[in-house]
Write a protein that holds these residues in place. Structure first.
Motif, PDB file in Angstrom:
ATOM      1  N   GLY A  76     -17.359  54.520 -36.333  1.00 33.06           N
ATOM      2  CA  GLY A  76     -17.237  53.448 -35.057  1.00 33.06           C
ATOM      3  C   GLY A  76     -18.062  53.984 -33.665  1.00 33.06           C
ATOM      4  N   THR A  77     -18.901  54.924 -33.966  1.00 31.01           N
ATOM      5  CA  THR A  77     -19.702  55.361 -33.110  1.00 31.01           C
ATOM      6  C   THR A  77     -21.182  54.531 -33.096  1.00 31.01           C
ATOM      7  OG1 THR A  77     -20.451  57.235 -34.106  1.00 31.01           O
ATOM      8  CG2 THR A  77     -18.686  57.468 -32.895  1.00 31.01           C
ATOM      9  N   GLU A  78     -21.882  54.700 -32.029  1.00 30.88           N
ATOM     10  CA  GLU A  78     -23.089  53.985 -31.950  1.00 30.88           C
ATOM     11  C   GLU A  78     -24.254  54.967 -32.626  1.00 30.88           C
ATOM     12  OE1 GLU A  78     -24.363  52.770 -27.968  1.00 30.88           O
ATOM     13  OE2 GLU A  78     -22.670  51.335 -27.692  1.00 30.88           O
ATOM     14  N   TYR A  79     -25.483  54.454 -32.851  1.00 34.45           N
ATOM     15  CA  TYR A  79     -26.522  55.108 -33.739  1.00 34.45           C
ATOM     16  C   TYR A  79     -27.404  54.712 -33.091  1.00 34.45           C
ATOM     17  CZ  TYR A  79     -26.931  51.141 -37.067  1.00 34.45           C
ATOM     18  OH  TYR A  79     -27.137  50.082 -37.763  1.00 34.45           O
ATOM     19  N   ASP A  80     -28.703  55.433 -33.035  1.00 33.23           N
ATOM     20  CA  ASP A  80     -29.728  55.370 -32.619  1.00 33.23           C
ATOM     21  C   ASP A  80     -30.744  56.111 -33.277  1.00 33.23           C
ATOM     22  OD1 ASP A  80     -32.158  54.939 -31.212  1.00 33.23           O
ATOM     23  OD2 ASP A  80     -31.483  54.825 -29.222  1.00 33.23           O
ATOM     24  N   ALA A  81     -31.935  55.686 -34.148  1.00 31.98           N
ATOM     25  CA  ALA A  81     -32.767  56.576 -35.054  1.00 31.98           C
ATOM     26  C   ALA A  81     -33.659  57.237 -33.826  1.00 31.98           C
ATOM     27  CB  ALA A  81     -33.302  55.542 -35.934  1.00 31.98           C
ATOM     28  N   ASN A  82     -33.682  56.957 -32.830  1.00 31.42           N
ATOM     29  CA  ASN A  82     -34.799  57.675 -31.827  1.00 31.42           C
ATOM     30  C   ASN A  82     -33.857  58.788 -31.244  1.00 31.42           C
ATOM     31  OD1 ASN A  82     -37.286  56.828 -32.000  1.00 31.42           O
ATOM     32  ND2 ASN A  82     -36.760  54.959 -31.089  1.00 31.42           N
ATOM     33  N   ASP A  83     -32.559  58.879 -31.559  1.00 32.89           N
ATOM     34  CA  ASP A  83     -31.654  60.089 -30.866  1.00 32.89           C
ATOM     35  C   ASP A  83     -32.401  61.269 -31.205  1.00 32.89           C
ATOM     36  OD1 ASP A  83     -28.922  60.894 -29.681  1.00 32.89           O
ATOM     37  OD2 ASP A  83     -29.232  61.943 -31.429  1.00 32.89           O
ATOM     38  N   PRO A  84     -32.381  62.392 -30.292  1.00 33.99           N
ATOM     39  CA  PRO A  84     -33.083  63.673 -30.654  1.00 33.99           C
ATOM     40  C   PRO A  84     -32.297  64.114 -31.653  1.00 33.99           C
ATOM     41  CG  PRO A  84     -33.178  63.184 -28.469  1.00 33.99           C
ATOM     42  CD  PRO A  84     -32.399  62.043 -28.858  1.00 33.99           C
ATOM     43  N   ASP A  85     -31.193  64.355 -31.600  1.00 29.89           N
ATOM     44  CA  ASP A  85     -30.427  65.070 -32.699  1.00 29.89           C
ATOM     45  C   ASP A  85     -30.483  64.552 -34.023  1.00 29.89           C
ATOM     46  OD1 ASP A  85     -29.207  66.779 -30.739  1.00 29.89           O
ATOM     47  OD2 ASP A  85     -27.496  65.496 -30.554  1.00 29.89           O
ATOM     48  N   SER A  86     -30.696  62.975 -34.131  1.00 28.67           N
ATOM     49  CA  SER A  86     -30.938  62.455 -35.480  1.00 28.67           C
ATOM     50  C   SER A  86     -32.327  62.981 -35.981  1.00 28.67           C
ATOM     51  CB  SER A  86     -30.911  60.936 -35.461  1.00 28.67           C
ATOM     52  OG  SER A  86     -29.420  60.626 -35.220  1.00 28.67           O
ATOM     53  N   GLN A  87     -33.299  62.709 -34.882  1.00 28.84           N
ATOM     54  CA  GLN A  87     -34.721  63.183 -35.308  1.00 28.84           C
ATOM     55  C   GLN A  87     -34.750  64.718 -35.702  1.00 28.84           C
ATOM     56  OE1 GLN A  87     -37.894  60.990 -35.026  1.00 28.84           O
ATOM     57  NE2 GLN A  87     -36.200  59.805 -35.857  1.00 28.84           N
ATOM     58  N   LEU A  88     -33.987  65.373 -35.124  1.00 26.06           N
ATOM     59  CA  LEU A  88     -34.061  66.828 -35.621  1.00 26.06           C
ATOM     60  C   LEU A  88     -33.414  66.962 -37.017  1.00 26.06           C
ATOM     61  CD1 LEU A  88     -34.636  70.024 -34.745  1.00 26.06           C
ATOM     62  CD2 LEU A  88     -32.190  69.932 -33.954  1.00 26.06           C
ATOM     63  N   TRP A  89     -32.411  66.296 -37.360  1.00 29.79           N
ATOM     64  CA  TRP A  89     -32.044  66.334 -38.566  1.00 29.79           C
ATOM     65  C   TRP A  89     -32.751  66.044 -39.751  1.00 29.79           C
ATOM     66  CZ3 TRP A  89     -28.254  68.018 -41.878  1.00 29.79           C
ATOM     67  CH2 TRP A  89     -27.964  67.338 -43.180  1.00 29.79           C
ATOM     68  N   ILE A  90     -33.448  64.702 -39.621  1.00 26.09           N
ATOM     69  CA  ILE A  90     -34.428  64.323 -40.283  1.00 26.09           C
ATOM     70  C   ILE A  90     -35.764  65.435 -40.538  1.00 26.09           C
ATOM     71  CG2 ILE A  90     -36.369  62.495 -40.796  1.00 26.09           C
ATOM     72  CD1 ILE A  90     -34.296  60.780 -39.506  1.00 26.09           C
ATOM     73  N   HIS A  91     -36.305  65.967 -39.234  1.00 26.22           N
ATOM     74  CA  HIS A  91     -37.217  66.825 -39.416  1.00 26.22           C
ATOM     75  C   HIS A  91     -37.027  68.107 -40.252  1.00 26.22           C
ATOM     76  CE1 HIS A  91     -40.864  68.473 -37.962  1.00 26.22           C
ATOM     77  NE2 HIS A  91     -40.398  69.344 -37.589  1.00 26.22           N
ATOM     78  N   LEU A  92     -35.843  68.672 -39.726  1.00 23.44           N
ATOM     79  CA  LEU A  92     -35.327  69.899 -40.352  1.00 23.44           C
ATOM     80  C   LEU A  92     -35.204  69.685 -42.006  1.00 23.44           C
ATOM     81  CD1 LEU A  92     -33.605  71.943 -37.822  1.00 23.44           C
ATOM     82  CD2 LEU A  92     -35.715  72.471 -38.846  1.00 23.44           C
ATOM     83  N   THR A  93     -34.398  68.749 -42.309  1.00 16.44           N
ATOM     84  CA  THR A  93     -34.075  68.572 -43.636  1.00 16.44           C
ATOM     85  C   THR A  93     -35.501  68.225 -44.632  1.00 16.44           C
ATOM     86  OG1 THR A  93     -32.069  67.195 -42.818  1.00 16.44           O
ATOM     87  CG2 THR A  93     -32.890  66.917 -45.204  1.00 16.44           C
ATOM     88  N   ALA A  94     -36.338  67.768 -44.092  1.00 15.97           N
ATOM     89  CA  ALA A  94     -37.688  67.536 -44.787  1.00 15.97           C
ATOM     90  C   ALA A  94     -38.374  68.547 -44.900  1.00 15.97           C
ATOM     91  CB  ALA A  94     -38.678  66.389 -44.105  1.00 15.97           C
ATOM     92  N   TRP A  95     -38.492  69.444 -43.835  1.00 13.31           N
ATOM     93  CA  TRP A  95     -39.408  70.830 -43.989  1.00 13.31           C
ATOM     94  C   TRP A  95     -38.569  71.686 -44.742  1.00 13.31           C
ATOM     95  CZ3 TRP A  95     -44.055  72.607 -41.786  1.00 13.31           C
ATOM     96  CH2 TRP A  95     -44.781  71.365 -41.175  1.00 13.31           C
TER      97      TRP A  95
END
Length: 361
Positions: free
Chosen positions: A117-136
């Motif tokens: 029920g919360t808002e999401y935003d793909a440009n959110d810094p926390d979301s980007q950090l998750w994607i970045h670290l998961t990939a590396w």
């Protein structure tokens, strides 16, 4: 390139090997080039990354809303892999432009998560950090399990330092990137309470574990062999994931099958790594738009200017904003369309990206 026949044709066509303007952000002596150019990266490493990412409820909500991974899985895989290859290997000007356009693409990935029920935003810094670290982390995990083995302590420190440099291309703060293996593990432990193996996450993860969805339609005669190879890749990817993560997602956890998959995968990747033509053929099959970027590295084509820089220096030189601050007006407009006017976001970022990352059709 969407058919097996297209792939065969592509094998006879030399990729564009025009020298890069520079070595981008890492270069031939970097640990990033060594790890990311090994054939485990574009297969198990990348598959692991896109599978694990789906445990983040905000990310999987955005993915599920567009249904792109179901409607056009091959195209999405191709474009995403090309972007990450550009970050690792391409010249600085091309990569900072791609990163700037990525902010525009992500501007449309806003909405409300149906699970939390919360808002999401793909440009959110926390979301980007998750994607970045998961990939590396996933790329390194696959390299160490099925490739040459664990990095030395010094090389590992360099790898995570280079990961922090690459984070300058995202909206997250590079200072938040851990610089050690223990730091990365601590990050995932902090994230663990926020991860959810929801129904939509499980559906997405199981779908992305089917490597065949990333391939062109294979001739009937090759389908049994394709099934064996993709099943082996699926098991190999599962074996790199911790037990708690697999249990959360309802994925198989057989230690015996994990062990049985190790030797054939390790031998297979070692064989591929010895033959540049074979590596490019495999990449042509999985991600044709990535070939021109990776071919320069695999064929050791020197850059016009054999130097490296940093994303921040390149952004300043070429007039691009820090990604965190880029395209604020567009991002606000997209949020208004979704949350205020109850309309679908515009596709302007997607349209602009096709010249850089490949078509979405």
């Amino acid at each position: 390139m969407n058919t097996f026949r297209d792939w065969i044709t592509g094998l006879t066509t030399a990729p564009d090997l025009t020298p890069a303007e520079d070595y981008g952000f890492f270069g031939p002596d970097s640990v990033t080039w060594r790890v990311w150019s090994y054939p485990t990266s574009l297969t198990i490493g990348f598959q692991r990354a896109v599978v694990v990412e789906e445990l983040d409820p905000a990310l999987v909500a955005a993915v599920d809303k567009t249904h792109e991974i179901y409607n056009r899985p091959r195209t999405r895989y191709d474009r995403t892999l090309r972007y990450f290859a550009m970050v690792a290997f391409d010249d600085s000007a091309s990569t900072v432009k791609a990163a700037d356009v990525l902010v525009k693409i992500h501007s449309k990935a806003v909405g409300t998560d149906p699970v939390t029920g919360t808002e999401y935003d793909a440009n959110d810094p926390d979301s980007q950090l998750w994607i970045h670290l998961t990939a590396w982390h996933s790329i390194l995990k696959a390299y160490e399990r099925y490739g040459p083995g664990r990095l030395s302590e010094a090389d590992e420190q360099r790898y995570w330092a280079e990961c922090a440099v690459a984070a300058e291309l995202q909206t997250c703060d590079p200072a938040d990137v851990p610089r050690t293996r223990d730091g990365v593990q601590a990050y995932f432990e902090r994230m663990r309470p926020q991860l959810i193996g929801s129904d939509i996450a499980r559906q997405a993860m199981n779908h992305l574990l089917q490597a065949e969805v990333m391939l062109p339609e294979m001739p009937r005669a090759l389908r049994p062999a394709t099934w064996v190879v993709t099943a082996l890749l699926r098991r190999g990817t599962l074996a790199t994931m911790p037990r708690w993560m697999r249990e959360m997602a309802g994925l198989p956890t057989s230690p015996l099958l994990d062990t049985l998959a190790w030797l054939p995968l390790r031998l297979g990747f070692a064989t591929v790594s010895l033959n540049t033509r074979l590596q490019l053929a495999l990449l042509q099959l999985l991600s044709p738009t990535t070939v021109p970027v990776a071919a320069r590295v695999l064929k050791k084509v020197p850059a016009v200017a054999p130097v490296t820089t940093t994303p921040r220096a390149a952004q300043a030189r070429l007039g691009y904003d820090n990604p965190r601050d880029a395209h604020r007006e567009l991002r606000a407009r997209q949020r208004h369309r979704v949350f205020g006017a109850q309309q679908a976001p515009s596709d302007e970022g997607i349209i602009e990206s096709q010249a850089i990352l490949g078509t979405v059709g």
